[in-house]
Design a protein around this motif. Structure first.
Motif, PDB file in Angstrom:
ATOM      1  N   LEU A 196      19.204 -67.552 -34.472  1.00 58.82           N
ATOM      2  CA  LEU A 196      17.482 -67.647 -34.421  1.00 58.82           C
ATOM      3  C   LEU A 196      17.177 -66.949 -33.125  1.00 58.82           C
ATOM      4  N   GLU A 197      16.192 -65.973 -33.235  1.00 60.82           N
ATOM      5  CA  GLU A 197      15.696 -65.410 -32.066  1.00 60.82           C
ATOM      6  C   GLU A 197      14.159 -65.906 -31.749  1.00 60.82           C
ATOM      7  N   ARG A 198      13.386 -66.143 -32.699  1.00 59.39           N
ATOM      8  CA  ARG A 198      12.110 -66.494 -32.438  1.00 59.39           C
ATOM      9  C   ARG A 198      11.626 -67.757 -33.008  1.00 59.39           C
ATOM     10  N   LEU A 199      11.266 -68.705 -32.125  1.00 59.82           N
ATOM     11  CA  LEU A 199      10.789 -69.829 -32.824  1.00 59.82           C
ATOM     12  C   LEU A 199       9.543 -70.414 -32.264  1.00 59.82           C
ATOM     13  N   ASP A 200       8.573 -70.872 -33.312  1.00 63.14           N
ATOM     14  CA  ASP A 200       7.179 -71.105 -32.868  1.00 63.14           C
ATOM     15  C   ASP A 200       6.931 -72.549 -33.160  1.00 63.14           C
ATOM     16  N   ILE A 201       6.610 -73.354 -32.141  1.00 59.69           N
ATOM     17  CA  ILE A 201       6.414 -74.788 -32.290  1.00 59.69           C
ATOM     18  C   ILE A 201       5.059 -75.354 -31.585  1.00 59.69           C
ATOM     19  N   PRO A 222      20.602 -70.321 -26.865  1.00 54.86           N
ATOM     20  CA  PRO A 222      20.398 -69.360 -25.797  1.00 54.86           C
ATOM     21  C   PRO A 222      19.542 -68.165 -26.292  1.00 54.86           C
ATOM     22  N   HIS A 223      19.949 -67.399 -27.393  1.00 57.03           N
ATOM     23  CA  HIS A 223      19.323 -66.343 -27.579  1.00 57.03           C
ATOM     24  C   HIS A 223      17.869 -66.257 -28.147  1.00 57.03           C
ATOM     25  N   CYS A 224      17.446 -67.497 -28.265  1.00 56.96           N
ATOM     26  CA  CYS A 224      15.969 -67.665 -28.856  1.00 56.96           C
ATOM     27  C   CYS A 224      14.930 -67.827 -28.111  1.00 56.96           C
ATOM     28  N   GLN A 225      13.752 -67.206 -28.278  1.00 50.91           N
ATOM     29  CA  GLN A 225      12.691 -67.231 -27.691  1.00 50.91           C
ATOM     30  C   GLN A 225      11.743 -68.321 -28.405  1.00 50.91           C
ATOM     31  N   VAL A 226      11.457 -69.316 -27.561  1.00 51.37           N
ATOM     32  CA  VAL A 226      10.574 -70.622 -28.198  1.00 51.37           C
ATOM     33  C   VAL A 226       9.272 -70.363 -27.642  1.00 51.37           C
ATOM     34  N   SER A 227       8.129 -70.244 -28.439  1.00 53.31           N
ATOM     35  CA  SER A 227       6.814 -70.163 -28.228  1.00 53.31           C
ATOM     36  C   SER A 227       6.126 -71.250 -28.601  1.00 53.31           C
ATOM     37  N   GLY A 228       4.862 -71.234 -28.125  1.00 48.24           N
ATOM     38  CA  GLY A 228       3.988 -72.368 -28.739  1.00 48.24           C
ATOM     39  C   GLY A 228       3.805 -73.718 -28.047  1.00 48.24           C
ATOM     40  N   ALA A 229       4.675 -73.812 -26.823  1.00 49.71           N
ATOM     41  CA  ALA A 229       4.633 -75.013 -26.079  1.00 49.71           C
ATOM     42  C   ALA A 229       4.800 -74.589 -24.306  1.00 49.71           C
ATOM     43  N   GLU A 230       3.944 -74.820 -23.659  1.00 52.80           N
ATOM     44  CA  GLU A 230       4.043 -74.331 -21.885  1.00 52.80           C
ATOM     45  C   GLU A 230       5.009 -75.371 -21.390  1.00 52.80           C
TER      46      GLU A 230
END
Lengths: 259, 418
Positions: A196-201, A222-230
């Protein structure tokens, strides 16, 4: 208490379903829904009608997520999966092709996908559909699936996330925003998606500490970019009357305290 | 007065009804699961009167609420795998089963992190065999080599580990109190009677029966269950047709009230119910730089287990002083809390005992799960309800776990038990 015991029902109850609908992101339910709920507190008939309504709706979800066994046996797994996605009003793209198969606004779609029975599905957009963990049975054989978007699906919960391990070797992008039933326990199951590289939560109401969960997810994948939470979400903010230097110290301390 | 509870004759509150069809001794998760399924199968309202008798309303010593709450399918016996698979499916759709009018939906706080078993060189072949059985029955398990393990869990200390088995789906841990309360709430809403009292004795009708070997047995059919009120000498004899022994750690005591195990050594009545309470300790350890969200429920080849609790760096473990030698690289940890509970330990073969005893033709046993009662409870409840109402197993065949294996001295052992 004895009255509650006397009038029991084996079906899903009205108030439970309404509470679930309320928690699924609608800011305030409509006047009509609130009026019906108020009436159901006073009249057994209204309560029963709302009960049957919700039972019918849950049966509808079960029917939509049934196993498409006939299509699988006669046309193959890929065609069955494509048909399932289109009947749910989702859209997809085959691997090796660049055009998306979408239903129109009234839910009708063309059957061109049946001409390529060997093409595996690469990208799926199921936002706003009624997919649940049972429906995933139709998609398990799609081992080339790279993108899955589940934005705003009301029936996606932790058990659904636990089943996503079948795409562990191929899934690259996952969008889970605004799925109201997901909690941290389900996000822990995403450890099986190693590619997984991009995850939106974003917009998950049942996450109490979105910033902390983002840090833990980034540590887990470790290779994943998590977006949607600061990172600051959920942190205790220092008092605004403190000095600026005090600010820096307090913020590092609150960061440690938060962890 | 109409509408008020006052009556001139003083009645003790909380007495059980004078007559019931099924009396379930023990109000833990197994007992309430049996009560729920009995009412679920008897579709007619008030078709079956079920009474659940629980000694302690605070559940201070009950095994259910003191448990770590894990559920796994990684067993070696296929009946155990089927039981926890069914229970996982039950919990998946728990709101379809256990929701009640005008009450909140059930939230089990299920963490889907899976179980990770670590095997040394000596036991790697057992793990492979178990893996084949588990895949055959339908559990989703994956075997990992040490290099794959290192890549997945870089924080792990791989000393002595030859093979690992990770549960991918339907495994993890949850809140046992929520499950117990959900089952209880639904069963009470369907009309199950709940009584807080202690079962102190039985009144039976005795008959004589002769076995094929010519041995004469004293068969006792239970007519009344004596339920004594808490902190009182007053008791109520409840007339009943069927009694279910789901008393957990105290099942042996209930069985001895009927003379099971008190006869001469070589006879059927001389074999006691091999369930006794075994104390187990659970420690809460705080380790701020321990592994994060991906920590599965780790079980080492030496029997040490450890799982994450919450998001704040707390872990729950069974034997904390061995954690240093354990597979985790933990640099600094401190024990912050601990508790102890009883396993209903089956001293014979550590697997559940379900079924009838030849000496007591109307007492069903559902006990001796040795630490797995919580994770198998929904399935065991259905199995016992099928035994009582249908006379045989319909969904899962648990004949291998029958009580007669105790009398025939044929243990069915499970490898890798904790």
């Amino acid at each position: 208490m004895s009255q509650a015991m006397k009038r029991c029902s084996a079906h899903t109850c009205a108030a439970v379903a309404v509470r679930r609908a309320l928690s699924s992101g609608a800011a305030t339910p409509s006047v009509y829904t609130r009026f019906l709920l108020k009436l159901s507190h006073y009249f057994y008939d209204v309560e029963n009608i709302l009960d049957w309504n919700n039972w019918l709706r849950s049966q509808g979800v079960i029917h939509k997520n049934r196993l498409f066994g006939y299509a699988q046996k006669n046309f193959g797994n890929n065609v069955a999966a494509a048909y399932y996605i289109l009947t749910l009003r989702g859209s997809f793209r085959f691997a090796g092709q660049s055009e998306w198969f979408r239903p129109d606004s009234r839910g009708r779609f063309s059957y061109d996908f049946m001409s390529t029975p060997d093409a595996k599905i690469e990208e799926v957009d199921l936002s706003g559909t009624l997919i649940n963990h049972n429906g995933l049975e139709n998609l398990v054989k799609q081992n080339k699936l790279q993108t899955l978007s589940l934005r705003g699906c009301p029936e996606v919960d932790d058990w659904f996330l636990a089943r996503l391990h079948v795409f562990g070797e191929s899934l690259v992008e996952l969008d889970l925003s605004h799925c109201s039933r997901i909690t941290v326990g389900g996000l822990a199951a995403l450890q099986n998606l190693r590619k997984l590289e991009r995850l939106d939560i974003s917009g998950l109401p049942r996450l109490q500490n979105p910033g902390l969960v983002r840090i833990l997810l980034e540590e887990m994948l470790p290779h994943c970019q998590v977006s949607g939470a600061e990172y600051e979400q959920g942190l205790i903010q220092p008092d605004s009357q403190e000095q600026t230097e005090g600010h820096h110290e307090a913020s590092t301390h609150t960061g440690l305290r938060h962890l | 007065m109409p509408g008020s509870d006052w009556s001139p004759i003083e009645l003790t509150p909380g007495l059980p009804p004078e007559r019931a069809d099924v009396v379930i001794v023990g109000g833990g998760v197994v007992g309430w699961s049996i009560a729920y399924w009995l009412k679920m199968k008897a579709r007619v309202r008030d078709g079956l009167r079920v009474l659940v008798v629980e000694k302690d309303p605070t559940y201070s010593q009950a095994s259910t609420v003191l448990s770590c709450g894990g559920i796994r399918q990684q067993f070696s016996l296929k009946e155990n795998i089927m039981l926890s698979l069914f229970s996982a499916h039950f919990m998946k759709n728990i709101n379809n089963h256990l929701c009640v009018v005008n009450e909140d939906p059930v939230d089990l706080q299920f963490n889907h992190s899976g179980y990770l078993f670590l095997a040394s060189e000596k036991s790697a072949h057992i793990m492979e065999e178990n893996y084949r059985t588990q895949r055959y029955v339908g559990a989703k398990v994956a075997l990992l080599s040490p290099s794959q393990l290192k890549e997945r869990f870089p924080w792990m200390n791989m000393e002595g580990v030859a093979l690992a088995s990770l549960g991918l789906e339907n495994e993890g841990w949850f809140d046992p109190w929520s499950l117990l309360n959900a089952l209880r709430r639904k069963a009470v809403s369907m009309g199950v009677y709940q009584c807080f009292g202690e079962v102190t004795g039985f009144k039976c009708a005795a008959n004589l029966a002769e076995t094929t070997d010519g041995e004469v047995l004293n068969v006792q059919r239970i007519k009344y269950v004596n339920v004594r009120m808490p902190n009182s000498l007053e008791y109520q004899p409840v007339e009943c047709a069927v009694v279910v022994n789901a008393a957990g750690a105290n099942s042996g005591k209930i069985a001895s009230m009927l003379g099971i195990g008190l006869g001469p050594k070589e006879s059927v009545s001389g074999v006691p119910l091999p369930v006794e309470p075994r104390k187990r300790f659970v420690y809460v350890v705080h380790c701020p730089d321990g592994p994060g969200l991906d920590t599965p429920f780790l079980i080492d080849y030496s029997g040490v287990y450890c799982r994450r609790e919450g998001l704040g760096g707390n872990y729950i473990t069974g034997i904390f002083f061995q954690m240093k030698h354990f597979a985790l690289t933990v640099h600094l940890f401190q024990v912050s809390n601990a508790w102890a509970g009883f396993y209903d330990y089956n001293t014979f073969d550590q697997n559940g005992i379900i079924g009838l005893h030849p000496l007591v033709p109307n007492m069903y046993f559902a006990t001796g799960f040795s630490g797995h009662g919580l994770q198998q409870s929904p399935a065991v409840g259905l199995a016992v309800a099928e035994l009582i109402l249908d006379g045989g197993y319909k969904t899962i065949d648990l004949s291998a776990l029958d009580l007669k294996r105790i009398l025939l001295q044929e243990p069915i052992l499970e490898s890798n038990i904790v």
